[in-house]
Design an enzyme around this catalytic site. Structure first.
Site, PDB file in Angstrom:
ATOM      1  N   GLU A 176       0.829  -1.211   0.000  1.00  0.00           N
ATOM      2  CA  GLU A 176       0.000   0.000   0.000  1.00  0.00           C
ATOM      3  C   GLU A 176       0.859   1.254   0.000  1.00  0.00           C
ATOM      4  O   GLU A 176       1.293   1.712   1.057  1.00  0.00           O
ATOM      5  CB  GLU A 176      -0.937   0.004   1.232  1.00  0.00           C
ATOM      6  CG  GLU A 176      -1.823   1.242   1.274  1.00  0.00           C
ATOM      7  CD  GLU A 176      -2.765   1.293   2.481  1.00  0.00           C
ATOM      8  OE1 GLU A 176      -2.687   0.402   3.346  1.00  0.00           O
ATOM      9  OE2 GLU A 176      -3.554   2.239   2.555  1.00  0.00           O
ATOM     10  N   LYS A 218      -2.708  -2.126  -3.008  1.00  0.00           N
ATOM     11  CA  LYS A 218      -3.737  -1.251  -2.416  1.00  0.00           C
ATOM     12  C   LYS A 218      -3.315   0.199  -2.644  1.00  0.00           C
ATOM     13  O   LYS A 218      -2.578   0.766  -1.841  1.00  0.00           O
ATOM     14  CB  LYS A 218      -3.876  -1.562  -0.917  1.00  0.00           C
ATOM     15  CG  LYS A 218      -4.805  -0.622  -0.168  1.00  0.00           C
ATOM     16  CD  LYS A 218      -5.215  -1.186   1.179  1.00  0.00           C
ATOM     17  CE  LYS A 218      -5.998  -0.189   1.987  1.00  0.00           C
ATOM     18  NZ  LYS A 218      -6.674  -0.784   3.140  1.00  0.00           N
TER      19      LYS A 218
HETATM   20  P1  13P Z   1      -9.258   4.196   4.333  1.00  0.00           P
HETATM   21  O1  13P Z   1     -10.147   3.420   3.416  1.00  0.00           O
HETATM   22  O2  13P Z   1      -9.978   4.885   5.452  1.00  0.00           O
HETATM   23  O3  13P Z   1      -8.318   5.111   3.579  1.00  0.00           O
HETATM   24  O4  13P Z   1      -8.332   3.151   5.071  1.00  0.00           O
HETATM   25  C1  13P Z   1      -7.769   2.137   4.338  1.00  0.00           C
HETATM   26  C2  13P Z   1      -6.557   1.675   5.014  1.00  0.00           C
HETATM   27  O5  13P Z   1      -6.472   0.541   5.440  1.00  0.00           O
HETATM   28  C3  13P Z   1      -5.440   2.600   5.144  1.00  0.00           C
HETATM   29  O6  13P Z   1      -4.280   1.858   5.384  1.00  0.00           O
END
Ligand code: 13P
Length: 338
Positions: A176, A218
């Site tokens: 991510e 992600k």
């Molecule tokens: P949000 O969807 O609130 O951005 O959170 C996703 C997430 O896991 C951030 O690491």
């Protein structure tokens, strides 16, 4: 490493019609969310709230749940481990393993995510507790003169080292690299920074010998900063997001699961739907939302046991709407929040 099994799990995480519930907020972040609804942030309240989500009907639209260290060890009110409740819903348990973003030396306003020390041992323990996948989040801020190469490189390198360790322990890594929405930059600046972060990430994953077939990406959607005077259409977000992802993400990646990042519930759903309506994508494209799935049920729940059912309905509704969006089958008129 069992690549066939990693690939099977990665595909299951992005099955069309299902997506990931990010319920891995640290206790500090839960406190912020609970303060907003007037609920005390005790271990029991955190447990009750998450149990409510995991026992709701909407779980049939959820492929995996990202847990926090406390939650993967917690038992429901009746003594059943929360992990067992998730598994009983046909959903995969996962775990956040990074230790948060910390200031990056000599790079004002920039952060690097820590947590590599001792990670192999923690992964082995989490696997024993039922985790099939993990998450590590890098934070990339946009501002005057940032992000720097130093920030993008340090975060990509850490993500790659984490991903390799995960695969070596037979856990699917969610990688991510989050380009943050705060700021007044326009959508094209977000596109440029997202491209920089993704190109560097896939270079580092290659050097670390990570097998892309056993990963899930992600990312953020490509959007203007929250304070940008130039807000854009749903179609423009979809088109620019996919243009950047096609430029950067190899087709060997089974799936992409977007974070919501502070978009409204409806924007997150409408944009995911528009992306899937474009069609012809080389990967499956779904969601891995925290706020855009939880804001509605949290507000309804407000810490009161008598609101549990209504909160479950609110969660189920958002899960169903995002399920439709993951297949490009959402319509605004189906969405009562519209
Ligand atoms: P949000 O969807 O609130 O951005 O959170 C996703 C997430 O896991 C951030 O690491």
């Amino acid at each position: 490493m069992d690549l066939a099994e990693l690939n099977r799990v990665a595909n299951a995480m992005v099955t069309p019609g299902r997506g990931i519930l990010a319920a891995d907020e640290s206790s500090g972040t839960v406190k912020k969310r609970f303060d907003a609804i007037g609920v005390e942030c005790t271990e029991e309240n955190r447990r009750d709230y998450r149990e409510l989500l995991f026992r709701s009907k909407g779980m049939s639209n959820i492929s995996g749940v990202i847990l926090f260290d406390e939650t993967i060890r917690q038992k429901a009110k009746d003594g059943t481990p929360l992990v067992k409740i998730i598994e009983a819903a046909g959903t995969l348990p996962g775990i956040k393993v990074d230790k948060g973003a910390h200031p990056l030396p000599f790079c004002p306003g920039e952060m690097v995510t820590e947590g590599l020390d001792g990670l192999r041992e923690r992964l082995a323990e989490y696997r024993g507790l039922g985790a099939k996948f993990a998450k590590w989040r890098a934070v990339i801020n946009i501002g005057p003169g940032i992000p720097s190469y130093a920030c993008i490189n340090a975060n990509a390198h850490a993500l790659a080292r984490y991903a390799a360790l995960c695969q070596d322990e037979d856990i699917v890594p969610i990688v991510e690299p989050e380009v943050i929405m705060d700021g007044d930059h326009d959508i094209d600046r977000c596109a440029e920074v997202s491209e920089f972060a993704l190109k560097m990430l896939y270079e580092q994953l290659y050097y670390a010998r990570v097998k892309l077939e056993g990963t899930v990406l992600k990312p953020n959607m490509v959007v203007p900063g929250k304070k940008s005077p130039k807000q854009v259409s749903v179609a423009e977000v979809a088109e620019k997001t996919i243009r950047v992802l096609k430029e950067c993400v190899p087709a060997a990646v089974p799936g992409i699961a977007f974070l919501s990042g502070g978009q409204s519930d409806l924007d997150a759903t409408a944009r995911l739907d528009a992306i899937n309506k474009l069609g012809g994508l080389p990967w499956k494209v779904s969601f891995s939302f925290s706020r855009a799935l939880q804001h509605a049920p949290q507000t309804v729940w407000a810490g009161k046991a008598e609101n549990t059912q209504a909160a479950q309905q609110a969660f189920t509704h958002r899960a169903e709407m995002n399920s439709l969006a993951s297949r490009g089958a959402w319509k605004p008129e189906l969405d009562q929040a519209a």
